[in-house]
Design a protein around this motif. Structure first.
Motif, PDB file in Angstrom:
ATOM      1  N   TYR A   1      11.771   5.700  79.944  1.00 30.19           N
ATOM      2  CA  TYR A   1      12.807   6.726  80.066  1.00 30.19           C
ATOM      3  C   TYR A   1      12.231   7.842  80.929  1.00 30.19           C
ATOM      4  CZ  TYR A   1      15.898  10.592  78.855  1.00 30.19           C
ATOM      5  OH  TYR A   1      16.773  11.645  78.921  1.00 30.19           O
ATOM      6  N   THR A   2      12.993   8.296  81.906  1.00 32.96           N
ATOM      7  CA  THR A   2      12.586   9.418  82.748  1.00 32.96           C
ATOM      8  C   THR A   2      13.330  10.659  82.282  1.00 32.96           C
ATOM      9  OG1 THR A   2      12.261   7.907  84.599  1.00 32.96           O
ATOM     10  CG2 THR A   2      12.384  10.254  85.112  1.00 32.96           C
ATOM     11  N   THR A   3      12.581  11.680  81.912  1.00 35.38           N
ATOM     12  CA  THR A   3      13.176  12.884  81.335  1.00 35.38           C
ATOM     13  C   THR A   3      13.955  13.680  82.367  1.00 35.38           C
ATOM     14  OG1 THR A   3      11.189  14.202  81.761  1.00 35.38           O
ATOM     15  CG2 THR A   3      11.346  13.111  79.614  1.00 35.38           C
ATOM     16  N   ILE A   4      14.894  14.450  81.847  1.00 31.08           N
ATOM     17  CA  ILE A   4      15.572  15.460  82.651  1.00 31.08           C
ATOM     18  C   ILE A   4      15.148  16.818  82.089  1.00 31.08           C
ATOM     19  CG2 ILE A   4      17.524  13.995  83.286  1.00 31.08           C
ATOM     20  CD1 ILE A   4      19.170  15.444  81.167  1.00 31.08           C
ATOM     21  N   GLN A   5      15.274  17.840  82.881  1.00 37.91           N
ATOM     22  CA  GLN A   5      14.868  19.183  82.472  1.00 37.91           C
ATOM     23  C   GLN A   5      15.542  19.564  81.153  1.00 37.91           C
ATOM     24  OE1 GLN A   5      12.653  21.253  84.070  1.00 37.91           O
ATOM     25  NE2 GLN A   5      12.851  22.608  82.317  1.00 37.91           N
ATOM     26  N   GLY A   6      14.744  19.981  80.178  1.00 37.70           N
ATOM     27  CA  GLY A   6      15.280  20.435  78.903  1.00 37.70           C
ATOM     28  C   GLY A   6      15.328  19.382  77.811  1.00 37.70           C
TER      29      GLY A   6
ATOM     30  N   ILE B   1      16.088  12.798  73.220  1.00 38.10           N
ATOM     31  CA  ILE B   1      15.775  11.511  73.842  1.00 38.10           C
ATOM     32  C   ILE B   1      16.039  10.384  72.852  1.00 38.10           C
ATOM     33  CG2 ILE B   1      13.954  10.092  74.857  1.00 38.10           C
ATOM     34  CD1 ILE B   1      12.695  12.831  75.792  1.00 38.10           C
ATOM     35  N   SER B   2      15.623  10.582  71.603  1.00 36.01           N
ATOM     36  CA  SER B   2      15.874   9.576  70.570  1.00 36.01           C
ATOM     37  C   SER B   2      17.371   9.316  70.431  1.00 36.01           C
ATOM     38  CB  SER B   2      15.292  10.039  69.231  1.00 36.01           C
ATOM     39  OG  SER B   2      15.596   9.131  68.204  1.00 36.01           O
ATOM     40  N   TYR B   3      18.167  10.366  70.435  1.00 36.15           N
ATOM     41  CA  TYR B   3      19.619  10.202  70.322  1.00 36.15           C
ATOM     42  C   TYR B   3      20.183   9.447  71.527  1.00 36.15           C
ATOM     43  CZ  TYR B   3      24.492  11.153  69.399  1.00 36.15           C
ATOM     44  OH  TYR B   3      25.828  10.998  69.157  1.00 36.15           O
ATOM     45  N   LYS B   4      19.680   9.767  72.725  1.00 40.60           N
ATOM     46  CA  LYS B   4      20.171   9.108  73.936  1.00 40.60           C
ATOM     47  C   LYS B   4      19.862   7.611  73.943  1.00 40.60           C
ATOM     48  CE  LYS B   4      19.811  13.089  77.018  1.00 40.60           C
ATOM     49  NZ  LYS B   4      19.087  13.633  78.178  1.00 40.60           N
ATOM     50  N   VAL B   5      18.636   7.243  73.534  1.00 39.55           N
ATOM     51  CA  VAL B   5      18.239   5.836  73.659  1.00 39.55           C
ATOM     52  C   VAL B   5      18.535   4.998  72.419  1.00 39.55           C
ATOM     53  CG1 VAL B   5      16.515   6.307  75.423  1.00 39.55           C
ATOM     54  CG2 VAL B   5      15.820   6.260  73.044  1.00 39.55           C
ATOM     55  N   TYR B   6      18.548   5.610  71.240  1.00 43.41           N
ATOM     56  CA  TYR B   6      18.767   4.850  69.996  1.00 43.41           C
ATOM     57  C   TYR B   6      20.074   5.182  69.285  1.00 43.41           C
ATOM     58  CZ  TYR B   6      13.741   3.948  70.428  1.00 43.41           C
ATOM     59  OH  TYR B   6      12.493   3.585  70.877  1.00 43.41           O
ATOM     60  N   GLY B   7      20.725   6.277  69.680  1.00 45.38           N
ATOM     61  CA  GLY B   7      21.969   6.663  69.029  1.00 45.38           C
ATOM     62  C   GLY B   7      21.770   7.496  67.778  1.00 45.38           C
ATOM     63  N   THR B   8      20.528   7.883  67.486  1.00 47.35           N
ATOM     64  CA  THR B   8      20.216   8.728  66.333  1.00 47.35           C
ATOM     65  C   THR B   8      18.914   9.471  66.600  1.00 47.35           C
ATOM     66  OG1 THR B   8      19.800   8.775  63.947  1.00 47.35           O
ATOM     67  CG2 THR B   8      19.051   6.824  65.134  1.00 47.35           C
ATOM     68  N   GLU B   9      18.761  10.630  65.974  1.00 48.66           N
ATOM     69  CA  GLU B   9      17.568  11.450  66.173  1.00 48.66           C
ATOM     70  C   GLU B   9      16.392  11.009  65.310  1.00 48.66           C
ATOM     71  OE1 GLU B   9      20.449  12.713  64.965  1.00 48.66           O
ATOM     72  OE2 GLU B   9      21.290  13.862  66.611  1.00 48.66           O
ATOM     73  N   ILE B  10      16.626  10.124  64.352  1.00 54.73           N
ATOM     74  CA  ILE B  10      15.587   9.824  63.362  1.00 54.73           C
ATOM     75  C   ILE B  10      14.401   9.038  63.899  1.00 54.73           C
ATOM     76  CG2 ILE B  10      17.199   9.954  61.441  1.00 54.73           C
ATOM     77  CD1 ILE B  10      17.115   6.890  61.296  1.00 54.73           C
TER      78      ILE B  10
ATOM     79  N   LYS C   1       2.028  17.448  72.343  1.00 50.81           N
ATOM     80  CA  LYS C   1       2.263  18.890  72.220  1.00 50.81           C
ATOM     81  C   LYS C   1       3.474  19.379  73.011  1.00 50.81           C
ATOM     82  CE  LYS C   1      -2.461  19.927  71.080  1.00 50.81           C
ATOM     83  NZ  LYS C   1      -3.588  20.815  71.253  1.00 50.81           N
ATOM     84  N   THR C   2       4.158  18.475  73.691  1.00 49.56           N
ATOM     85  CA  THR C   2       5.336  18.864  74.467  1.00 49.56           C
ATOM     86  C   THR C   2       6.537  19.012  73.540  1.00 49.56           C
ATOM     87  OG1 THR C   2       4.499  17.637  76.368  1.00 49.56           O
ATOM     88  CG2 THR C   2       6.830  18.239  76.396  1.00 49.56           C
ATOM     89  N   VAL C   3       7.221  20.131  73.660  1.00 48.56           N
ATOM     90  CA  VAL C   3       8.426  20.372  72.867  1.00 48.56           C
ATOM     91  C   VAL C   3       9.663  20.213  73.746  1.00 48.56           C
ATOM     92  CG1 VAL C   3       9.684  22.059  71.468  1.00 48.56           C
ATOM     93  CG2 VAL C   3       7.183  21.919  71.314  1.00 48.56           C
ATOM     94  N   ILE C   4       9.637  20.849  74.919  1.00 51.65           N
ATOM     95  CA  ILE C   4      10.731  20.751  75.883  1.00 51.65           C
ATOM     96  C   ILE C   4      10.154  20.175  77.176  1.00 51.65           C
ATOM     97  CG2 ILE C   4      12.488  22.016  77.185  1.00 51.65           C
ATOM     98  CD1 ILE C   4      12.483  24.082  74.909  1.00 51.65           C
ATOM     99  N   PHE C   5      10.727  19.075  77.634  1.00 55.09           N
ATOM    100  CA  PHE C   5      10.200  18.374  78.800  1.00 55.09           C
ATOM    101  C   PHE C   5      10.714  18.932  80.116  1.00 55.09           C
ATOM    102  CE2 PHE C   5       9.558  15.246  75.487  1.00 55.09           C
ATOM    103  CZ  PHE C   5       8.334  14.693  75.826  1.00 55.09           C
TER     104      PHE C   5
END
Length: 66
Positions: A4-9, A15-24, A38-42
Motif C-alpha cells: 500500500y502506498t500512503t497518501i498524505q495524512g 489504512i486498515s479501514y481502507k484495505v480490510y474494511g475495519t480499523e481493528i 513511531k509514525t502516527v501520521i504518514f
C-alpha cells in the motif's frame, strides 16, 4: 502480502479501514512494518507491506457484530 502506498495524512487505522474494511487490524499493519512503528501520521509515498488476513465472514460473527 501486498503493498500500500500512503497518501498524505494516512494513519494506521485509516489504512486498515481502507484495505480490510475495519480499523481493528491496525496492529497487524504495524507488526508487518516495524520500521514505521513511531509514525502516527504518514507522508505521501511511503510503501507499506499489507499482510494477508483472513477476515471472518458475517455468518461466523456473533449477532451483535453482524
Amino acid at each position: 502480502m501486498s503493498i500500500y502506498t500512503t497518501i498524505q495524512g494516512d494513519t494506521w487505522d485509516m489504512i486498515s479501514y481502507k484495505v480490510y474494511g475495519t480499523e481493528i487490524y491496525a496492529d497487524k499493519l504495524i507488526e508487518a512494518n516495524p520500521e514505521h512503528l513511531k509514525t502516527v501520521i504518514f507522508d505521501a509515498g511511503i510503501k507499506l507491506r499489507i499482510p494477508d488476513i483472513e477476515i471472518p465472514s458475517p455468518e461466523t460473527l456473533p449477532p451483535w457484530k453482524r
